[in-house]
Write an enzyme that holds these catalytic residues in place. Sequence first.
Site, short mmCIF file in Angstrom:
data_model
loop_
_atom_site.label_atom_id
_atom_site.label_comp_id
_atom_site.label_asym_id
_atom_site.label_seq_id
_atom_site.Cartn_x
_atom_site.Cartn_y
_atom_site.Cartn_z
N HIS A 41 -0.68 -4.57 -6.44
CA HIS A 41 -0.41 -4.40 -5.01
C HIS A 41 -1.64 -4.80 -4.20
O HIS A 41 -2.75 -4.95 -4.69
CB HIS A 41 -0.04 -2.94 -4.70
CG HIS A 41 -1.20 -2.00 -4.71
ND1 HIS A 41 -1.98 -1.74 -3.59
CD2 HIS A 41 -1.75 -1.26 -5.72
CE1 HIS A 41 -2.93 -0.88 -3.89
NE2 HIS A 41 -2.82 -0.57 -5.19
N CYS A 42 -1.40 -4.99 -2.91
CA CYS A 42 -2.45 -5.15 -1.91
C CYS A 42 -1.98 -4.38 -0.68
O CYS A 42 -1.33 -3.34 -0.83
CB CYS A 42 -2.74 -6.62 -1.63
SG CYS A 42 -1.31 -7.59 -1.13
N ALA A 43 -2.29 -4.84 0.53
CA ALA A 43 -1.85 -4.11 1.71
C ALA A 43 -0.36 -4.33 1.98
O ALA A 43 0.40 -3.38 2.20
CB ALA A 43 -2.67 -4.54 2.93
N SER A 102 -2.05 -9.82 -3.79
CA SER A 102 -1.43 -9.36 -5.04
C SER A 102 -0.46 -10.40 -5.59
O SER A 102 -0.38 -10.61 -6.81
CB SER A 102 -0.72 -8.03 -4.82
OG SER A 102 0.26 -8.16 -3.79
N ALA A 146 0.83 -1.21 0.00
CA ALA A 146 0.00 0.00 0.00
C ALA A 146 0.86 1.25 0.00
O ALA A 146 0.48 2.28 -0.60
CB ALA A 146 -0.94 -0.01 1.21
#
Length: 289
Positions: A228-230, A236, A149
Site C-alpha cells: 500500500h501507499c497513500a 505501491s 492508507a
Amino acid sequence: MGLCHFATLALALLVLLEALTQVDTQKMVRVQCGVRLRACSSIRFLRLPALSRCLQPPQKQHQVCRDKQLEISSTKCPSEKTTAWARYPHRMDSLQEQNLRRPNIHGAVAVPSYQPPTLSSLQRLLWVRRATMLSHIDEVWPNLFLGDAYAARDKSKLMQLGITHVVNVAAGKFQVDTGDKFYRGMPLEYYGIEADDNPFFDLSVYFLPVARYIRTALSVPQGRVLVHCAMGVSRSATVVLAFLMIYEHMTLEEAIQTVQAHRAICPNSGFLRQLQVLDNRLGRETGRF
C-alpha cells in the site's frame, strides 16, 4: 503391177507401226507397274517393320529403340516420357513447374520481436483499461493485495483477509506512519519504504528488494501480502508491477493489464519511465529483444 506393189508395202508399214505402238504401250505399262510395285514394296519394307516393332511388348520395344535409332521422326518408337506427355499433358506441366531437383527453401517467417511500449502508450493503456470501481483494497494477484492508507490502518479488515505481511511504500512521519508499533500484537510482518509520489524520485532502487520480500512472503504457507501507499495507485502499484515483471516474467504491458483487471492504477510518469528501463533490461536478459 506397180500400184499393187506400192499398196502392199504401205499396208505392211501400217501393220508394223501398229505392232510397234502396242509394244511401246506394253513397255510403259510394265514400267509403271514396276514403279508401283517397287514403291509399294518399299513402303511395305519401310513401314511394316517399324509398325511391327512399335506393336511389340514394352521391354522389346525399348530394346529395339536403343539398338536402332531411326532417322525418320515418324518412325521413332515413343518413349515413356513422350507417352506420358501425350496422355497427361496437364500433369506433366504441373510437374515441370515445380523445382523437383532442389526444393525451394524459403526464409523462416520472422516472428516480430517484443517492442518496448512508449510512455504515451502506457499512459493511454492506464486510462483506457481502468477498473470500474476503486475500493480500499483489492487482490490483484493470488494472495497479493493492493490498497491505500485506509486499508492499511483497518486492523480488523487485515485480520479478516488473513494478511501476514504489510509493505508500506509511503512510510514516514508525515505520510502513512504505521510501522511495527502500529501492528504490535498482530501476527504479521512489516516492511516500510519512505518514498515520495514524485516523478523525480528514484523508486527503481527498491524494485528488486521489495520483489524479493513479496516473493518470500508468498512462499510462506498461507502467506498473504498487502502492498500500500497513500492512495494505492502510484507508488505501491509501481512496486507490484515490478514484482510481476521480475518474478512472474511478465512484460510491462502484461503486468499493467493484470493489475488493471482488478484495480485502477496510475503510476506517475517518472515511475513509468523507471518501469520501462526495467522492462528493457529484463527483455535483454530473457532474449525478448
